[in-house]
Write a protein that holds these residues in place. Structure first.
Motif, PDB file in Angstrom:
ATOM      1  N   ASN A  97       0.950  -2.949 -26.673  1.00 18.80           N
ATOM      2  CA  ASN A  97       1.206  -4.704 -26.595  1.00 18.80           C
ATOM      3  C   ASN A  97       0.419  -4.781 -25.175  1.00 18.80           C
ATOM      4  N   VAL A  98      -0.104  -4.184 -24.998  1.00 21.13           N
ATOM      5  CA  VAL A  98      -1.527  -4.267 -23.951  1.00 21.13           C
ATOM      6  C   VAL A  98      -2.583  -4.367 -23.748  1.00 21.13           C
ATOM      7  N   SER A  99      -4.138  -4.904 -23.233  1.00 22.72           N
ATOM      8  CA  SER A  99      -4.757  -4.351 -22.805  1.00 22.72           C
ATOM      9  C   SER A  99      -5.567  -2.902 -22.369  1.00 22.72           C
ATOM     10  N   VAL A 100      -4.995  -2.582 -21.420  1.00 24.24           N
ATOM     11  CA  VAL A 100      -4.905  -1.829 -20.739  1.00 24.24           C
ATOM     12  C   VAL A 100      -3.709  -1.272 -19.462  1.00 24.24           C
ATOM     13  N   ILE A 101      -3.816   0.275 -19.937  1.00 22.43           N
ATOM     14  CA  ILE A 101      -2.903   0.891 -19.258  1.00 22.43           C
ATOM     15  C   ILE A 101      -3.015   1.338 -17.230  1.00 22.43           C
ATOM     16  N   MET A 102      -2.759   1.108 -16.491  1.00 19.79           N
ATOM     17  CA  MET A 102      -2.967   1.848 -15.490  1.00 19.79           C
ATOM     18  C   MET A 102      -1.508   2.605 -14.761  1.00 19.79           C
ATOM     19  N   ALA A 103      -1.563   3.946 -14.542  1.00 20.95           N
ATOM     20  CA  ALA A 103      -0.624   4.493 -14.253  1.00 20.95           C
ATOM     21  C   ALA A 103      -0.845   5.367 -12.499  1.00 20.95           C
ATOM     22  N   ARG A 104       0.195   5.425 -12.076  1.00 25.26           N
ATOM     23  CA  ARG A 104       0.133   5.968 -11.097  1.00 25.26           C
ATOM     24  C   ARG A 104       1.295   7.781 -10.609  1.00 25.26           C
ATOM     25  N   LEU A 105       0.450   8.508 -11.360  1.00 30.26           N
ATOM     26  CA  LEU A 105       1.933   9.158 -11.687  1.00 30.26           C
ATOM     27  C   LEU A 105       1.789  10.438 -10.729  1.00 30.26           C
ATOM     28  N   LYS A 106       2.707  11.333 -10.362  1.00 32.40           N
ATOM     29  CA  LYS A 106       3.487  12.578  -9.635  1.00 32.40           C
ATOM     30  C   LYS A 106       1.829  14.027 -10.302  1.00 32.40           C
ATOM     31  N   ARG A 115      -3.222   9.483 -21.769  1.00 30.97           N
ATOM     32  CA  ARG A 115      -4.425   9.106 -22.086  1.00 30.97           C
ATOM     33  C   ARG A 115      -4.395   9.427 -23.999  1.00 30.97           C
ATOM     34  N   ASN A 116      -3.416  10.478 -23.551  1.00 27.76           N
ATOM     35  CA  ASN A 116      -3.573  11.150 -25.486  1.00 27.76           C
ATOM     36  C   ASN A 116      -3.255  10.162 -26.171  1.00 27.76           C
ATOM     37  N   GLY A 117      -2.016  10.006 -25.624  1.00 29.52           N
ATOM     38  CA  GLY A 117      -0.933   8.987 -26.614  1.00 29.52           C
ATOM     39  C   GLY A 117      -1.758   7.338 -26.519  1.00 29.52           C
ATOM     40  N   SER A 118      -2.460   6.857 -25.546  1.00 32.46           N
ATOM     41  CA  SER A 118      -2.722   5.829 -25.612  1.00 32.46           C
ATOM     42  C   SER A 118      -3.791   4.925 -26.551  1.00 32.46           C
ATOM     43  N   GLN A 119      -4.269   4.035 -26.599  1.00 30.01           N
ATOM     44  CA  GLN A 119      -4.114   3.184 -28.750  1.00 30.01           C
ATOM     45  C   GLN A 119      -5.431   2.777 -27.246  1.00 30.01           C
ATOM     46  N   VAL A 120      -5.330   2.524 -25.618  1.00 33.61           N
ATOM     47  CA  VAL A 120      -5.923   1.419 -24.920  1.00 33.61           C
ATOM     48  C   VAL A 120      -6.660   2.277 -24.040  1.00 33.61           C
ATOM     49  N   PRO A 121      -7.324   1.801 -23.293  1.00 37.17           N
ATOM     50  CA  PRO A 121      -8.072   2.350 -21.448  1.00 37.17           C
ATOM     51  C   PRO A 121      -6.687   2.569 -21.163  1.00 37.17           C
ATOM     52  N   VAL A 122      -6.839   3.617 -20.492  1.00 39.66           N
ATOM     53  CA  VAL A 122      -5.976   4.793 -19.457  1.00 39.66           C
ATOM     54  C   VAL A 122      -6.662   4.609 -18.007  1.00 39.66           C
ATOM     55  N   ILE A 123      -6.119   3.966 -16.871  1.00 37.32           N
ATOM     56  CA  ILE A 123      -7.218   3.896 -16.083  1.00 37.32           C
ATOM     57  C   ILE A 123      -5.423   4.761 -14.213  1.00 37.32           C
ATOM     58  N   ASN A 124      -6.570   6.242 -14.686  1.00 35.17           N
ATOM     59  CA  ASN A 124      -5.416   6.620 -12.918  1.00 35.17           C
ATOM     60  C   ASN A 124      -5.276   5.526 -11.744  1.00 35.17           C
ATOM     61  N   GLY A 125      -4.668   5.289 -11.329  1.00 34.07           N
ATOM     62  CA  GLY A 125      -4.066   5.008 -10.158  1.00 34.07           C
ATOM     63  C   GLY A 125      -3.958   6.135  -9.495  1.00 34.07           C
ATOM     64  N   CYS A 126      -3.571   7.565  -9.274  1.00 32.65           N
ATOM     65  CA  CYS A 126      -3.507   7.920  -8.727  1.00 32.65           C
ATOM     66  C   CYS A 126      -2.979   9.395  -8.997  1.00 32.65           C
ATOM     67  N   ASP A 127      -3.239  10.243  -8.517  1.00 32.07           N
ATOM     68  CA  ASP A 127      -2.185  11.834  -9.840  1.00 32.07           C
ATOM     69  C   ASP A 127      -2.530  13.120  -8.335  1.00 32.07           C
ATOM     70  N   ASN A 128      -1.742  14.145  -8.288  1.00 29.11           N
ATOM     71  CA  ASN A 128      -1.729  14.506  -7.302  1.00 29.11           C
ATOM     72  C   ASN A 128      -3.309  15.695  -7.704  1.00 29.11           C
ATOM     73  N   MET A 129      -4.038  14.935  -8.009  1.00 25.38           N
ATOM     74  CA  MET A 129      -5.670  15.624  -8.372  1.00 25.38           C
ATOM     75  C   MET A 129      -6.944  15.123  -8.725  1.00 25.38           C
ATOM     76  N   PHE A 130      -6.729  14.134  -8.626  1.00 26.92           N
ATOM     77  CA  PHE A 130      -7.195  12.676  -8.323  1.00 26.92           C
ATOM     78  C   PHE A 130      -7.300  11.406  -7.690  1.00 26.92           C
ATOM     79  N   HIS A 131      -7.617  10.169  -7.515  1.00 25.77           N
ATOM     80  CA  HIS A 131      -7.659   9.119  -6.681  1.00 25.77           C
ATOM     81  C   HIS A 131      -8.983   8.562  -7.102  1.00 25.77           C
ATOM     82  N   PRO A 132      -9.404   8.180  -8.288  1.00 20.97           N
ATOM     83  CA  PRO A 132     -11.000   7.648  -9.130  1.00 20.97           C
ATOM     84  C   PRO A 132     -10.990   6.206  -8.122  1.00 20.97           C
ATOM     85  N   CYS A 133      -9.666   5.702  -8.451  1.00 25.97           N
ATOM     86  CA  CYS A 133     -10.188   3.498  -8.104  1.00 25.97           C
ATOM     87  C   CYS A 133     -10.643   3.945  -6.485  1.00 25.97           C
TER      88      CYS A 133
END
Length: 311
Positions: A97-106, A115-133
Motif C-alpha cells: 500500500n505504501v512506497s516506504v516504511i519507517m519503523a521505530r521499534l523496541k 524488513r524480511n517481509g516488506s517489498q518496499v524500503p524499510v527505514i530504522n527509525g530507532c531500535d534498541n541496537m541502532f539509530h542510523p537516521c
C-alpha cells in the motif's frame, strides 16, 4: 521491483563507505535546495509505525513527506494488528500500500522481521541496537558547522552510556573517517554491536578514554545522550536502576565546568533530561549546536527517503 533489489536502512552495516558518503552529501544538498524537492513525492505514501515514543522522528518524517508532496501515515503499534500477527506478514501487506516504511521499534529482531517481509524500503527509525537516521543528522551537522574541515580531521567525543546511538555513531564515523572517542562508564555487552566496533577498530577511527577531561580537551565536538532509555525514565519500576545509574554517571555530566576545559561545541540527540547528562545552561549556550542537530533530522530523513526510492 523484485525483493532482492530493495534497499533498506536498518544499520550502516549494509551500506558501503562510498554509499554513506554519497548519502551525507545528498542530505546537505537537499537542505540547501529544499525548493527543488517540493512536490517530488506526489502520490507516494510513507507508513510510520511507532512502538516507541517520539517527537523528532515523527515530526521530521511526517514533515519531510508533506514538504515533498507525499503523505505520512501514522500507525500506533498498539492500535494496529502488528501486535497480534507475525510481523513479517503484516509488513508484507503494508508494503503493498505504501512506497516506504519507517519503523521505530523496541527490538532490533522485530525490525529485521519487518524488513524480511516488506517489498518496499524499510527505514530504522530507532531500535534498541541502532539509530542510523540520528547519526546521519549528527554528521551532517558537523559537516555544515565547519564545511572547510575534512571529516577525517574531525575529533568527536561521546560521553555517556553505550547505546543504540553509539553503535550508529561508530558505524558512520568509521565509514567517513571521523575520529570518535568514547567515554562510556556503562557499556553492557548486550548493547554493543561487536561487528561494528571491530570494523571501526580496524580502520583506526575508534578509541576509548576513561579520563573525561582528557577526552574533551582536544575534541571539536562533545556529544552526550540520556543515561536511561526514554521509555524507562519515568517508569516507577525502573526507579532503583535509574537512581543507581544517575549516581554512577553524574561525574560525567556535561556542564559549564567541564566545558571550560575545551573549545568543543556541544551535541545531544534529544530528548534532554536537563540536570542529568547535561545542564540546561550548556544546552542553551553559544557552544551548543543541539537545535541545529535536531533540525537537520528533517533534511536527513528526506535524503534517506529519496535515496531509497531513487526518486
Amino acid at each position: 521491483m523484485s525483493e532482492t533489489a530493495v534497499k533498506h536502512l536498518i544499520s550502516w552495516e549494509d551500506w558501503s563507505d562510498s554509499e554513506i558518503l554519497d548519502l551525507l552529501n545528498f542530505a546537505i544538498h537537499v537542505k540547501k535546495n529544499r525548493v527543488n524537492y517540493a512536490g517530488h513525492l506526489s502520490g507516494r505514501s510513507l507508513a510510520m509505525l511507532f512502538q516507541k515514543t517520539s517527537t523528532r522522528t515523527r515530526v521530521s518524517f511526517e514533515v519531510a513527506m508533506t514538504e515533498m508532496g507525499g503523505h505520512g501515515i501514522y500507525l500506533d503499534w498498539m492500535a494496529s494488528n502488528f501486535q497480534l500477527s507475525d510481523i513479517d506478514l503484516e509488513a508484507r501487506y503494508l508494503s503493498r500500500n505504501v512506497s516506504v516504511i519507517m519503523a521505530r521499534l523496541k527490538k532490533h529482531e522485530d525490525l529485521l522481521a519487518m524488513r524480511n517481509g516488506s517489498q518496499v524500503p524499510v527505514i530504522n527509525g530507532c531500535d534498541n541496537m541502532f539509530h542510523p537516521c540520528q547519526s546521519l543528522a549528527d554528521i551532517m551537522t558537523i559537516a555544515l558547522d565547519k564545511p572547510e574541515r575534512p571529516l577525517d580531521q574531525v575529533r568527536l567525543t561521546y560521553v555517556g552510556v553505550h547505546n543504540n546511538v553509539v553503535n550508529s555513531l561508530i558505524g558512520i564515523t568509521a565509514a567517513l573517517g571521523v575520529r570518535l572517542t568514547l567515554v562510556t562508564p556503562i557499556a553492557e555487552k548486550e548493547n554493543i554491536h561487536e561487528p561494528t566496533v571491530e570494523r571501526a577498530k580496524s580502520k583506526g577511527t575508534l578509541t576509548w578514554e576513561n579520563d573525561l577531561e582528557k577526552a574533551v580537551q582536544n575534541a571539536d565536538y562533545v556529544y552526550t545522550d540520556t543515561w536511561l532509555d526514554m521509555e524507562f525514565f519515568n517508569d516507577p519500576s525502573y526507579a532503583d536502576k535509574k537512581q543507581r545509574r544517575m549516581e554512577l554517571m553524574m561525574p560525567y555530566q556535561i556542564n559549564s565546568s567541564l566545558m571550560e576545559k575545551t573549545k568543543a561545541k556541544v551535541m545531544h540527540d534529544m530528548p534532554i533530561h536537563a540536570g542529568y547528562e547535561i545542564t540546561r545552561d550548556v544546552v542553551l549556550s553559544d557552544r551548543s549546536i543541539i537545535f541545529q542537530q535536531a533540525e537537520n533530522r528533517l533534511d536527513a530523513q528526506k535524503a534517506v527517503i529519496l535515496k531509497l526510492l531513487e526518486a
